[in-house]
Design a protein around this motif. Sequence first.
Motif, PDB file in Angstrom:
ATOM      1  N   UNK A 121      58.430  27.476 -24.402  1.00 55.23           N
ATOM      2  CA  UNK A 121      56.880  26.874 -24.159  1.00 55.23           C
ATOM      3  C   UNK A 121      57.427  25.221 -24.413  1.00 55.23           C
ATOM      4  N   UNK A 122      56.877  24.683 -23.287  1.00 60.56           N
ATOM      5  CA  UNK A 122      56.740  22.865 -23.257  1.00 60.56           C
ATOM      6  C   UNK A 122      55.994  22.370 -23.617  1.00 60.56           C
ATOM      7  N   UNK A 123      56.062  21.451 -24.490  1.00 64.94           N
ATOM      8  CA  UNK A 123      55.172  20.533 -25.050  1.00 64.94           C
ATOM      9  C   UNK A 123      55.145  19.131 -24.584  1.00 64.94           C
ATOM     10  N   UNK A 124      54.252  18.303 -24.213  1.00 61.44           N
ATOM     11  CA  UNK A 124      54.254  16.890 -23.799  1.00 61.44           C
ATOM     12  C   UNK A 124      52.903  16.229 -24.295  1.00 61.44           C
ATOM     13  N   UNK A 125      53.491  15.334 -25.006  1.00 60.97           N
ATOM     14  CA  UNK A 125      52.656  14.380 -25.732  1.00 60.97           C
ATOM     15  C   UNK A 125      51.584  15.295 -26.541  1.00 60.97           C
ATOM     16  N   UNK A 126      52.299  15.999 -27.281  1.00 65.44           N
ATOM     17  CA  UNK A 126      51.551  17.002 -28.359  1.00 65.44           C
ATOM     18  C   UNK A 126      50.642  18.051 -27.787  1.00 65.44           C
ATOM     19  N   UNK A 166      60.913  21.474 -25.538  1.00 67.42           N
ATOM     20  CA  UNK A 166      60.800  22.990 -25.477  1.00 67.42           C
ATOM     21  C   UNK A 166      60.961  23.800 -26.730  1.00 67.42           C
ATOM     22  N   UNK A 167      60.418  24.723 -27.011  1.00 64.69           N
ATOM     23  CA  UNK A 167      60.429  25.494 -28.041  1.00 64.69           C
ATOM     24  C   UNK A 167      60.612  26.945 -28.027  1.00 64.69           C
ATOM     25  N   UNK A 168      61.393  27.510 -28.284  1.00 59.65           N
ATOM     26  CA  UNK A 168      61.754  28.984 -27.977  1.00 59.65           C
ATOM     27  C   UNK A 168      61.329  29.929 -29.221  1.00 59.65           C
ATOM     28  N   UNK A 169      60.956  30.938 -28.741  1.00 57.48           N
ATOM     29  CA  UNK A 169      60.552  31.980 -29.799  1.00 57.48           C
ATOM     30  C   UNK A 169      60.390  33.264 -29.112  1.00 57.48           C
ATOM     31  N   UNK A 170      59.869  34.472 -29.971  1.00 59.82           N
ATOM     32  CA  UNK A 170      59.392  35.748 -29.442  1.00 59.82           C
ATOM     33  C   UNK A 170      57.927  35.983 -29.601  1.00 59.82           C
ATOM     34  N   UNK A 171      57.499  36.719 -28.604  1.00 61.25           N
ATOM     35  CA  UNK A 171      56.201  37.323 -28.545  1.00 61.25           C
ATOM     36  C   UNK A 171      56.497  38.525 -29.265  1.00 61.25           C
ATOM     37  N   UNK A 221      58.657  31.324 -34.043  1.00 56.03           N
ATOM     38  CA  UNK A 221      59.569  30.434 -33.255  1.00 56.03           C
ATOM     39  C   UNK A 221      60.907  30.213 -34.072  1.00 56.03           C
ATOM     40  N   UNK A 222      61.701  30.141 -33.303  1.00 58.90           N
ATOM     41  CA  UNK A 222      63.265  29.861 -33.794  1.00 58.90           C
ATOM     42  C   UNK A 222      63.970  28.917 -33.212  1.00 58.90           C
ATOM     43  N   UNK A 223      63.781  28.150 -32.429  1.00 55.09           N
ATOM     44  CA  UNK A 223      64.539  26.939 -31.824  1.00 55.09           C
ATOM     45  C   UNK A 223      63.793  25.932 -30.932  1.00 55.09           C
ATOM     46  N   UNK A 224      64.346  24.532 -31.296  1.00 54.46           N
ATOM     47  CA  UNK A 224      63.708  23.313 -30.443  1.00 54.46           C
ATOM     48  C   UNK A 224      64.761  22.947 -29.672  1.00 54.46           C
ATOM     49  N   UNK A 225      64.497  22.512 -28.368  1.00 57.32           N
ATOM     50  CA  UNK A 225      65.424  21.827 -27.439  1.00 57.32           C
ATOM     51  C   UNK A 225      65.003  20.803 -26.731  1.00 57.32           C
ATOM     52  N   UNK A 226      65.576  19.801 -26.522  1.00 53.13           N
ATOM     53  CA  UNK A 226      65.319  18.520 -25.717  1.00 53.13           C
ATOM     54  C   UNK A 226      66.062  17.513 -26.162  1.00 53.13           C
ATOM     55  N   UNK A 227      65.818  16.209 -26.074  1.00 44.75           N
ATOM     56  CA  UNK A 227      66.479  14.933 -26.192  1.00 44.75           C
ATOM     57  C   UNK A 227      65.658  14.192 -27.339  1.00 44.75           C
ATOM     58  N   UNK A 228      66.588  13.765 -28.245  1.00 41.94           N
ATOM     59  CA  UNK A 228      66.017  12.665 -29.260  1.00 41.94           C
ATOM     60  C   UNK A 228      64.678  13.399 -29.910  1.00 41.94           C
ATOM     61  N   UNK A 229      65.059  14.523 -30.642  1.00 36.01           N
ATOM     62  CA  UNK A 229      64.209  15.349 -31.466  1.00 36.01           C
ATOM     63  C   UNK A 229      63.945  14.618 -32.821  1.00 36.01           C
ATOM     64  N   UNK A 238      63.690  23.579 -37.889  1.00 37.75           N
ATOM     65  CA  UNK A 238      62.862  24.806 -38.170  1.00 37.75           C
ATOM     66  C   UNK A 238      61.711  24.155 -39.145  1.00 37.75           C
ATOM     67  N   UNK A 239      62.116  23.218 -40.032  1.00 34.20           N
ATOM     68  CA  UNK A 239      61.193  22.653 -40.916  1.00 34.20           C
ATOM     69  C   UNK A 239      60.325  21.706 -39.970  1.00 34.20           C
ATOM     70  N   UNK A 240      60.809  20.963 -39.297  1.00 38.93           N
ATOM     71  CA  UNK A 240      59.962  20.021 -38.281  1.00 38.93           C
ATOM     72  C   UNK A 240      58.931  20.866 -37.514  1.00 38.93           C
ATOM     73  N   UNK A 241      59.284  21.878 -37.296  1.00 37.66           N
ATOM     74  CA  UNK A 241      58.572  22.745 -36.343  1.00 37.66           C
ATOM     75  C   UNK A 241      57.217  23.185 -37.074  1.00 37.66           C
ATOM     76  N   UNK A 242      57.456  23.543 -38.391  1.00 39.10           N
ATOM     77  CA  UNK A 242      56.454  24.078 -39.159  1.00 39.10           C
ATOM     78  C   UNK A 242      55.682  22.763 -39.435  1.00 39.10           C
ATOM     79  N   UNK A 243      56.184  21.605 -39.656  1.00 43.54           N
ATOM     80  CA  UNK A 243      55.225  20.386 -39.937  1.00 43.54           C
ATOM     81  C   UNK A 243      54.333  20.144 -38.685  1.00 43.54           C
TER      82      UNK A 243
END
Length: 663
Positions: A121-126, A166-171, A221-229, A238-243
């Motif tokens: 899943x891609x997120x842009x500007x929240x 991008x955030x990766x996970x399992x449905x 969700x289990x992983x984030x990917x991108x630049x300057x995260x 994982x803690x950031x994703x929860x926040x």
Amino acid sequence: MNLLETIKALREELNQHNYNYYVLDNPTISDYEFDIKLKQLQDLESQNPDFFDESSPTQRVGGTITKNFETIAHEYRMYSLDNSYSREDVLDWVNRCQKILGNVDLEFTCELKYDGASISITYENGKLKRALTRGDGFQGDDVTNNIKTIKSIPLVLKGNYPSKFDIRGEIILPLEGFEKMNQELIEIGETPYSNPRNTASGSLKLQDSAEVAKRPLDCLLYGLIGNNLGFSSQFEGLKKATEWGFKVPKQSKCVNSIEQVFEFIEYWDTHRHTLPYETDGVVVKINNLHYQEELGYTAKSPRWAIAYKFKAEQVSTVLNSISYQVGRTGAITPVANLEPVQLAGTIVKRASLHNADQIQKLDIRIGDEVYVEKGGEIIPKIIGVAKRRNQLDPTVYITHCPECHTQLIRNEGEAQHYCPNFYGCPPQIIGRIQHFITRKAMDIDGLGGETVALLYNAGLIKNYADLYTLKKNDIVILDRMADKSADNLLNGIEQSKTISFDRVLYALGIRYVGETVAKKLAKHYKTIDALAQATLIDLITVDEIGERIAQSVLDFFQKQSNIENITRLKEYGLQFELQEINTMVSNVLDGKIFVVSGVFELFSRDELKKAIEDNGGKVGSSISAKTNYVIAGANMGPSKLEKANQLKVEIITEYQFRDMIHE
């Protein structure tokens, strides 16, 4: 408060209630109160269409119809994981990591391996922009409208998040919801779904998102990917994703020893059945993201992660008969036909017997009660005899092809028998055409495996080149081939002419030439004619091409029928030349081999590698006597530093590299 402010306040309130209920599992209002507020928001938005917002909680109810899911390339490839089934496998993996990284202290993130459908899943500007299925790892289907109906996936993020990632996970489909869905089907006399995983995966491709909204799907969700995260480790991510509002399973744990990894595995091997959803193992990852970059990837998997699979579930049932299948390469696969039995959430009626040696080794006989398990919890297989009630005759392996009756052969050193009638055995011919049309090959929309068999049996095609001579009048009279279906099939065949050379090469079905090998051959030889003229010595000098693959390529081009098919396919307009986009900036690095190691300020690692190639250089994966330079950043791997010094390879900074290419 004006009308727009009222609508925005309602949206924020409902988003928070969704988060409380589906992520925190701590609702603060009743379902009735929530529905009243949602109806109020729907009415206000309906009366004021100018205030439409795709991130509104009203968009979760669905209603969008998607007839064709667009295929889109992943910005970051989705890799699969290497599997392990023992402590020794995990220890070997750790040793491989240490060998590359040097003698460093490692932390590990341990996560449960969720049994669902992968999503990116891609997120842009929240805000949620796009959701893609895994697909083949390089590209996936756009299922954004369906994903928006899943309440645990935030449409709008909270807190201080990056501008794009991008955030990766399992449905997944929780067990309680799956059982409820099946109970409803049983009550109306319908066939229940086979298992939660397949049902979750199938839900993502439903055309009506309102139907998806009715299903109690969840996302872990289990992983984030991108630049300057803004974080430096997997667990911190994982803690950031929860926040930011994502549902990250609380079972994940950061540990600092391999002993603690095994404690985590052992605990969940026995406690997994207490979870509300299915899990089939544990994923262990190197926690430090810098170390992950140093370790990199193989052609299929990250080197910095491994999946430990729990021991498969096992049942016993009766072997009723053995049948033999013929594959597209002529390989014969014996298949056990079983008394139907429930196994790991599905009804199993058939299982693999692999080959003649396996049948002989296990001494399996028709009428035996046998043990069946799912290998890797995916493909059922027979692992032994549980009980032999009577005196039964030993199993005698077939000597002739069950389809064309040609005598089978078995090459020295190989386990499988083969039907040598490569160009006259119907299942082999049909299998090659079915391989040709697959998504990873020619991706011919509107044409499936059953239709291929239908066309072949009707005498309309004898090989894959014949697909491009089909006429509407020929195919519209076939069973289940309506006017529109015929148009879709012919359009799909026409569109396949734009498929790139490497995929066409893969589609030809040369034995041992998979996707990765096809890409390497296409990149090296550039045209099919150059490849056809290559010698054995030429071929084995290509990166990762061994003698077995090279000989198979030679054998393919020595067959006149293959040359004739390729000639025809050229005439029909298929791509047999590599269409390379020239990104060369200069050839200042021509002949130079670089290895990149560390964390950089001016470039990302991918930007560095691209700059090397754009200026005529080559990127090496490891330091050797052929390496000319190591570009070292902060925290360069100690083993690489030691190797560079031993071999007296020049170590430069990213600034020196910049000056080098600007000269």
